[in-house]
Design a protein around this motif. Structure first.
Motif, PDB file in Angstrom:
ATOM      1  N   ARG A  62       0.880  -1.267   0.160  1.00  0.00           N
ATOM      2  CA  ARG A  62       0.054   0.093  -0.181  1.00  0.00           C
ATOM      3  C   ARG A  62       0.876   0.999   0.133  1.00  0.00           C
ATOM      4  NH1 ARG A  62      -0.629   0.691   5.909  1.00  0.00           N
ATOM      5  NH2 ARG A  62      -0.060  -1.200   6.838  1.00  0.00           N
ATOM      6  N   THR A  63       2.033   1.150  -0.786  1.00  0.00           N
ATOM      7  CA  THR A  63       2.792   2.377  -0.921  1.00  0.00           C
ATOM      8  C   THR A  63       2.967   2.635  -2.341  1.00  0.00           C
ATOM      9  OG1 THR A  63       4.841   1.020  -0.764  1.00  0.00           O
ATOM     10  CG2 THR A  63       4.133   1.911   1.455  1.00  0.00           C
ATOM     11  N   VAL A  64       3.410   3.838  -2.616  1.00  0.00           N
ATOM     12  CA  VAL A  64       3.783   4.344  -3.840  1.00  0.00           C
ATOM     13  C   VAL A  64       5.471   4.538  -3.819  1.00  0.00           C
ATOM     14  CG1 VAL A  64       3.878   6.084  -5.689  1.00  0.00           C
ATOM     15  CG2 VAL A  64       1.659   5.111  -4.285  1.00  0.00           C
ATOM     16  N   GLU A  65       6.077   4.047  -4.656  1.00  0.00           N
ATOM     17  CA  GLU A  65       7.498   4.205  -4.650  1.00  0.00           C
ATOM     18  C   GLU A  65       8.256   4.740  -5.894  1.00  0.00           C
ATOM     19  OE1 GLU A  65      10.156   1.710  -2.175  1.00  0.00           O
ATOM     20  OE2 GLU A  65      11.285   1.078  -3.697  1.00  0.00           O
ATOM     21  N   ILE A  66       9.095   5.695  -5.720  1.00  0.00           N
ATOM     22  CA  ILE A  66       9.665   6.126  -6.912  1.00  0.00           C
ATOM     23  C   ILE A  66      11.351   6.219  -6.831  1.00  0.00           C
ATOM     24  CG2 ILE A  66      10.158   8.346  -8.042  1.00  0.00           C
ATOM     25  CD1 ILE A  66       7.041   9.382  -7.088  1.00  0.00           C
ATOM     26  N   SER A  67      11.968   5.690  -7.671  1.00  0.00           N
ATOM     27  CA  SER A  67      13.277   5.540  -7.550  1.00  0.00           C
ATOM     28  C   SER A  67      13.903   5.993  -8.756  1.00  0.00           C
ATOM     29  CB  SER A  67      13.400   3.860  -7.223  1.00  0.00           C
ATOM     30  OG  SER A  67      13.173   3.351  -8.319  1.00  0.00           O
ATOM     31  N   ALA A 286       1.425  11.265 -15.483  1.00  0.00           N
ATOM     32  CA  ALA A 286       1.690  11.689 -14.133  1.00  0.00           C
ATOM     33  C   ALA A 286       3.268  11.171 -14.190  1.00  0.00           C
ATOM     34  CB  ALA A 286       0.940  10.935 -13.086  1.00  0.00           C
ATOM     35  N   LEU A 287       3.749  10.195 -14.753  1.00  0.00           N
ATOM     36  CA  LEU A 287       5.217   9.666 -14.526  1.00  0.00           C
ATOM     37  C   LEU A 287       5.863  10.646 -15.263  1.00  0.00           C
ATOM     38  CD1 LEU A 287       7.048   7.603 -13.769  1.00  0.00           C
ATOM     39  CD2 LEU A 287       6.717   6.212 -15.971  1.00  0.00           C
ATOM     40  N   LEU A 299      11.518   5.779 -12.168  1.00  0.00           N
ATOM     41  CA  LEU A 299      10.345   5.030 -12.301  1.00  0.00           C
ATOM     42  C   LEU A 299       9.394   5.005 -10.946  1.00  0.00           C
ATOM     43  CD1 LEU A 299      12.563   1.794 -13.214  1.00  0.00           C
ATOM     44  CD2 LEU A 299      11.194   3.175 -14.878  1.00  0.00           C
ATOM     45  N   ALA A 300       8.161   4.709 -11.134  1.00  0.00           N
ATOM     46  CA  ALA A 300       7.203   4.787 -10.098  1.00  0.00           C
ATOM     47  C   ALA A 300       6.536   3.232 -10.008  1.00  0.00           C
ATOM     48  CB  ALA A 300       6.095   5.572 -10.479  1.00  0.00           C
TER      49      ALA A 300
END
Length: 911
Positions: A62-67, A286-287, A299-300
């Motif tokens: 339940r998280t959104v991660e951007i790296s 949105a990306l 990257l998301a």
């Protein structure tokens, strides 16, 4: 007429008919409340369902991660891109890209730099379970002080640029596992790390720590080489200022930003938009915006869209089943409102005929009746809708307002439209008896149309099934209602026949009450059949809804029993303590405690393994009969003696794989030669598995030494009984759990059953269905009560006239009962029969798995969950109809006996 005259007539009508106005207002208020509450109730349980779907998921889902990987950093000064100030600026800019309904939990967010490739620590004093060096992951993360308590030492400080040594903190758990302390130094490739502090996480299960467990605790992994070797992995927590230092290591560092999704304010109506936002963030526009902030290679990733897809599938699977309840109760409520208007028009028929004969226009008459009804129905509908908005939580207001407005409009127009149809032309008064009335051609055409629709709905539902997806189909959802309507129309056509047949012999008898009751029933106006229509539809809806609830309960009971195999199951990886059986047998509610040796045997054919079940036949057969899982006779496993093959009870799959020829098995206590003698689909120790059931005494005779060894003792204890004391059972299991060794595990059928009903989406849908069943039964009783009260004045005057001619009170009561019984008995018997027929007809197309079992979208391991005939829902509403008819008839006779005949006979002369 002037406006003043219309107002005056309206006021006079409402004053002189307070009882009728109050009854109509109450009926419209209750119906409007139910109509407005239904969509809000659906919204409420769907919202709870989507919040539960996200809230119950593990933090990493339940998280959104951007790296941004090291190779995607294209700045002129790469080290500057890893500085804490730059990461903080990018964090604030990324948050601004999130649009409603994508909300993130700010206090659990995390950003920084981490190594994606573990760095081996070469220090010899570190623990090495099987030889390989411990592998370390480095994290230069923000807000460490806010999410942990400093137990010893201090938080890490940023090192000078180009320094070969950096400071790091570790959690107390990691320090205990690896033997670290403040001042310890770890030598990694290209970097030395000195431990400066020990931390205790505030919320180890929260998103900050739990998404990447290495941050909170070390764990043991297995190497990919041959042979595989165990080694330790751990996380070291650096200062956020040390992000640039990681670029000098071989750890392939990357920048990352992690945002837990906040579902506390999410609604079911927002779920599709949230999924669109997440898909756009992962692959769309949105990306692109995020890459403009974080870097071109950003990257998301998020698993939240998958959770929302699962919720959407469950929602779509439940919706058709709920639509059946909505169409049913909505149709019943509409019929009762129309019936109320028709009965009122019939009661006022002479008055309206006189007005038409004296020149009143049809439009004026209809307008006057609409004004009278609207003055009561519209405020009542507004009050009912407003009460629903206040009492029932929900997001959407418009559907509830429209439902309440529709109820008020129907309550307003039912009387004037019926009156307009009956008095289109002035005509002389003519009696339209129920027993002699002939259906018109229009009615025949309308009935045939409904018959065709009902047949089409039944065929469509049986072919398509509610679990087929594709949304709600109005025709399919209305199938139970249409069956009830068709049955009611058939009974309305057949109802006069038994009345005519019974009235002829009754006319030749010397008794008065039987003939008079049948004559009055036959001479009732043709509109007297309307309550029968409402009753049958309401009873069919209630019985069908009851069968849905019974099917859900049965499926959950079966699933819980299949999961546990008995009322309770105690098991472990090693033999159970000998005293445990005596302890649990003494627990209140336990009837039998059956020890079982359960082992897994490899199959010679290369197929799935076989489960070898060894138990005492008399005790195990009692258990099988009590649970209904593969009942058998103990004699079927009788010891044959000598070296002959042991009789075995096997599953159908075992028989299909190996046949009935003798076969050898090699359990831990010696070889056994068995011959299948009986086949059972299930057995309590292994429901639905590929099992072989043997007699424990036969095995003990063949291998007395090895069988008696404690290492080969029972590993499973199955308990049967009623109302087991779960607390005492858990206490007994805890008391006999060895301090060293594998723990004893307890599974309760009641706990499994409760877990199957744990989903808010299923709980809400089930409560809504239960409310619909209760409301359907209530409307059935209301329809009967309205029809009985409609003819109450005429029956009271008849009793008064008959008493003046010498009719005894007992015969008067008998007359009231006999007059009320024909329609009540017909409706009760017809409702029960039609309900049972509807269940049989529609069962093949109703899959209740989405409502009964969590995560099931139709079918599943237990197959499709079908309707189950419920005697209570079939018979209780029907019995209530008969009882209510008797109570009203007897109460009316009792009240009439206590009033003077002169008052009853002069009732019509009152102003």
């Amino acid at each position: 007429m002037s406006a003043l005259t219309w107002t005056g007539l309206l006021a006079i009508r409402l004053r002189t008919a307070r009882g009728a106005a109050l009854a109509l207002g109450t009926l419209v208020l209750v119906t409007a409340f139910l109509a407005a509450a239904f969509p809000r109730g659906v919204d409420a349980y769907e919202t709870r369902g989507v919040r539960h779907a996200l809230g119950a998921a593990p933090p990493e889902q339940r998280t959104v991660e951007i790296s941004v990987a090291r190779g995607d950093v294209t700045a002129a000064d790469p080290a500057a891109a890893y500085r804490a100030a730059e990461l903080g600026r990018q964090d604030r800019a990324i948050r601004r890209q999130f649009e409603e309904p994508l909300r993130v939990s700010g206090d659990q967010s995390l950003y920084g730099v981490r190594t994606t490739k573990a760095l081996n620590a070469r220090d010899s004093w570190l623990p090495r379970p099987e030889g390989p060096d411990p592998a370390m992951s480095l994290y230069a993360v923000a807000d460490l002080a806010r999410h942990a308590t400093l137990t010893r030492g201090r938080l890490p400080r940023g090192a000078a640029s180009g320094a070969g040594t950096v400071e790091a903190a570790v959690t107390v758990s990691t320090a205990r596992t690896l033997g670290l302390r403040v001042g310890s130094q770890l030598h990694l490739p290209g970097l030395t790390v000195r431990i400066c502090g020990l931390l205790t996480p505030h919320d180890p299960d929260g998103p900050y720590w739990a998404v990447d467990p290495l941050m909170a605790a070390a764990r043991q992994d297995v190497s990919a080489g041959t042979p595989p070797q165990k080694y330790w992995r751990a996380g070291l927590l650096l200062s956020p200022q040390d992000g640039p230092a990681l670029t000098a290591t071989e750890g392939e560092p990357e920048k990352f930003w992690r945002y837990p999704v906040d579902a506390s304010a999410l609604t079911a109506q927002e779920a599709p938009r949230l999924r669109d936002r997440l898909v756009s963030l992962e692959h769309g526009a949105a990306l692109a915006k995020v890459r403009g902030v974080a870097g071109g290679g950003a990257l998301a990733d998020s698993a939240v869209d998958g959770l929302l897809d699962g919720f959407a599938r469950m929602r779509a699977a439940v919706a058709p089943v709920i639509a059946v309840a909505a169409f049913g109760i909505g149709t019943v409520a509409g019929i009762v409102l129309l019936m109320t208007g028709a009965l009122a028009a019939a009661r006022r028929g002479p008055e309206l005929a006189l007005l038409r004969a004296r020149g009143a226009s049809l439009a004026g008459l209809t307008g006057q009746l609409a004004a009278e009804a609207g003055a009561v129905a519209l405020p009542a509908a507004a009050a009912g809708g407003g009460l629903a908005l206040l009492v029932v939580p929900g997001e959407r207001v418009l559907p509830s307002l429209l439902a309440a407005a529709g109820t008020g409009l129907l309550g307003t127009l039912a009387l004037p439209l019926r009156a307009a149809a009956a008095h289109r032309r002035p005509r002389t008064a003519a009696r339209a008896d129920l027993a002699t009335a002939r259906p018109s051609r229009r009615r025949t055409v309308a009935e045939l149309t409904v018959l065709v629709l009902a047949a089409g709905a039944v065929v469509a539902l049986r072919r398509r099934s509610t679990a087929a997806g594709g949304g709600v189909d109005a025709l399919v959802s209305a199938a139970p209602v249409l069956i009830g309507v068709i049955a009611a129309l058939v009974l309305l056509r057949l109802y006069p026949l038994p009345l005519r047949l019974a009235s002829r012999p009754a006319a030749r008898t010397s008794g008065l009450t039987g003939f008079l009751a049948l004559a009055r029933a036959g001479r009732a106006p043709a509109t007297a059949g309307l309550p029968l229509l409402a009753l049958l539809v309401a009873l069919t809806t209630a019985s069908f809804g009851g069968s849905v609830l019974a099917g859900i309960a049965t499926a959950r009971d079966r699933a819980a029993l299949t999961a546990v195999g008995a009322e309770a199951r105690v098991f472990a990886d090693k033999p159970l303590p000998a005293a445990l059986q005596r302890a649990v047998a003494a627990v209140p509610g336990v009837d039998d405690a059956v020890p079982v040796r359960l082992s897994v045997q490899a199959a010679d054919d290369g197929g799935p393994p076989l489960y070898l079940v060894i138990a005492d036949p008399p005790a195990y057969s009692r258990l099988a009969r009590a649970t209904g899982l593969g009942a058998f006779s103990a004699a079927q496993l009788a010891d044959p003696g000598g070296d002959r093959p042991l009789p075995a009870i096997v599953s159908p799959r075992v028989l299909a794989r190996f046949g009935r020829a003798p076969m050898a098995l090699q359990p831990e206590f010696g070889q056994l030669v068995i011959r299948p003698t009986a086949v059972r689909t299930d057995t309590p120790a292994q429901p639905g598995g590929d099992f072989v059931l043997l007699n424990a005494r036969s095995v003990a005779r063949l291998h007395p030494d090895t069988y008696a060894e404690p290492a080969n003792g029972p590993t499973l204890l199955l308990l049967s009984g009623h109302s087991l004391d779960a607390g005492a059972l858990r206490a007994a299991v805890r008391a006999h759990t060895p301090a060293a060794g594998p723990p004893l595990r307890l599974a309760l059928r009641s706990a499994e059953r409760a877990a199957l009903a744990d989903s808010p989406l299923q709980q809400g849908a089930e409560r809504l269905y239960t409310s619909a069943v209760v409301a359907g039964a209530g409307f059935a009783l209301l329809a009967l009560l309205l029809s009985l009260l409609q003819a109450a004045p005429q029956r009271t005057q008849l009793l008064a006239r008959l008493r003046t001619m010498g009719l005894p009170p007992a015969q008067g009561r008998r007359l009231m009962v006999l007059e009320a019984l024909p329609q009540a008995l017909l409706a009760a018997a017809g409702g029960a029969l039609v309900g049972a027929a509807a269940i049989r007809l529609l069962s093949a197309g109703m899959d209740l798995a989405p409502l009964a079992l969590p995560g099931a979208s139709g079918g599943g391991a237990l197959g499709a969950v079908r309707l189950r005939t419920d005697a209570a829902s079939l018979l209780l509403p029907s019995a209530g109809v008969v009882v209510l008819a008797l109570v009203v008839a007897l109460a009316q006779a009792w009240l009439s006996e206590r009033r003077r005949e002169s008052a009853e006979l002069r009732m019509g002369e009152r102003p």
